[in-house]
Structures are given as structure tokens and as C-alpha cells.
Design an enzyme around this catalytic site. Sequence first.
Site, PDB file in Angstrom:
ATOM      1  N   CYS A  54      -6.606  -1.082  -2.549  1.00 20.36           N
ATOM      2  CA  CYS A  54      -5.243  -0.513  -2.754  1.00 20.36           C
ATOM      3  C   CYS A  54      -4.333  -1.549  -2.191  1.00 20.36           C
ATOM      4  O   CYS A  54      -4.497  -1.757  -0.887  1.00 20.36           O
ATOM      5  CB  CYS A  54      -5.266   0.781  -2.194  1.00 20.36           C
ATOM      6  SG  CYS A  54      -3.556   1.571  -2.497  1.00 20.36           S
ATOM      7  N   CYS A  86      -2.745   0.699   1.095  1.00 25.08           N
ATOM      8  CA  CYS A  86      -3.376   1.124   2.286  1.00 25.08           C
ATOM      9  C   CYS A  86      -4.933   0.216   2.400  1.00 25.08           C
ATOM     10  O   CYS A  86      -5.551   0.410   3.439  1.00 25.08           O
ATOM     11  CB  CYS A  86      -3.741   2.680   2.139  1.00 25.08           C
ATOM     12  SG  CYS A  86      -5.101   3.045   1.045  1.00 25.08           S
ATOM     13  N   CYS A 116      -5.029   6.459  -5.455  1.00 22.09           N
ATOM     14  CA  CYS A 116      -5.627   6.572  -4.101  1.00 22.09           C
ATOM     15  C   CYS A 116      -5.692   7.444  -3.335  1.00 22.09           C
ATOM     16  O   CYS A 116      -4.741   8.060  -2.881  1.00 22.09           O
ATOM     17  CB  CYS A 116      -4.939   5.229  -3.354  1.00 22.09           C
ATOM     18  SG  CYS A 116      -5.803   4.781  -1.606  1.00 22.09           S
ATOM     19  N   CYS A 124      -3.842   7.161   0.167  1.00 20.61           N
ATOM     20  CA  CYS A 124      -1.927   7.033   0.296  1.00 20.61           C
ATOM     21  C   CYS A 124      -1.255   7.610  -0.726  1.00 20.61           C
ATOM     22  O   CYS A 124      -0.149   7.303  -1.035  1.00 20.61           O
ATOM     23  CB  CYS A 124      -1.770   5.480   0.457  1.00 20.61           C
ATOM     24  SG  CYS A 124      -2.139   4.518  -0.814  1.00 20.61           S
ATOM     25  N   CYS A 150      -8.695   1.651 -16.239  1.00 17.03           N
ATOM     26  CA  CYS A 150      -7.590   0.794 -16.526  1.00 17.03           C
ATOM     27  C   CYS A 150      -6.567   0.625 -15.614  1.00 17.03           C
ATOM     28  O   CYS A 150      -5.616   1.707 -15.231  1.00 17.03           O
ATOM     29  CB  CYS A 150      -7.058   1.107 -17.875  1.00 17.03           C
ATOM     30  SG  CYS A 150      -5.729  -0.210 -18.632  1.00 17.03           S
TER      31      CYS A 150
END
Length: 199
Positions: free
Chosen positions: A116, A119, A165, A168, A188
Site C-alpha cells: 500500500c 501505509c 486497505c 488506512c 485490478c
Amino acid sequence: MNTPLRSVHEASSPPLSRRGFVSASTLALAALAIGCARKSEAAVAPAGKPGKVSLVEFSNDGKRLRTTQVDKLVKSEAQWRKQLSPLAFEVTRHAGTERAFTGPLLNEHRKGVFRCICCDTALYDSATKFESGTGWPSFWQPIAKQNVLESNDTMFGMTRIAISCPRCDAHLGHVFDDGPKPTGLRYCMNSVALRFTAA
């Protein structure tokens, strides 16, 4: 003399004005462009709230390390803007979309882990990345199920599954059921929502 058959809609509808034609064409093009992710109410990451989340940690070569409880990462809009590029901010914090075939990680094929951008949570192992032809990085499964969060996205009159995510609340992309074996899934993702760490 034979005349072509016309549908009920064609027979009862007046010809489109130039403005109507442009509007209809624009809507049709927008519908075709929904291959990965578009801004939608369901996909917009909710305002983060403090708390804990259970995640699996991985090394950069994809080795599973441990399951751990971590604090949710909550920042202000100003803090996110300072940390992220304008496009990454729009995608991750407001469920925007990068244009197809423009993402920096589309052609990334080295061994490693996609994390990510907000984070650093491990999201996808490079071993599960495949060429989908859609213009966005695609994976047939996440590195760990608890490392991604699914939510319903019903924008544009269709139901899709948005991926974010869990630590976060960053919007990442969508998952579709037209991927390869063994899962048949296509996660995707927007390149700008990810950071690649080489093994």
C-alpha cells in the site's frame, strides 16, 4: 420494397439533437472505461477511525512472517496530501482512477511484493501478477485475505467489489471474476495506490 425493421425505441424516439448525441456518446464512452475502477460512493474510503486491525506481515521476497494486530492509520486530508502525489491522493483517498496503460507498475515483473502506498501493508506477491490486457496491474489473489478489504460498489447501475486497505482505508481498485486459474479472479489495481518492494 423492403424496409429495415426498427425497434420500438427507434420508432417512438425523435432523432437525437447534436447535444443529445454528444451526451449519449460521452456516457457510452464512460461506461466502456469502467474496466478497473471509477470514483463511486461505495468505493470512497470512509473516514478512518482509531482502532486495531489484524494483518499478516511479509518480507520483500513474499515470505509470510507473522499475523499481528496493528493500529489503524488515521491522518487528516492535509497530511495525506503532503505524503502522496496528487494522483495517488485522488485515487487512494477519493476513489479516483489512473488512466489505463499509464501506471508506473503496469510492467513491473521483478520478484517482490506490492504494498500500500499509504501505509506499506503487503497486498500482492509478484508471483500472482498476470497480464490482463486491461491497462492496470492485475493479480489473481491478494498476498493474504485479511490484508485487503472488500466492499460493494453499486455505481453506474452495476454491482462491483471495491478493494481497499484495511489499515488506512486507501482505495486500491476492484476485483472481478474474469481472472485466470487457480482463483478465476482479477484484482485490478491502480499503480499509484501501490509501492513495489523488490526481493
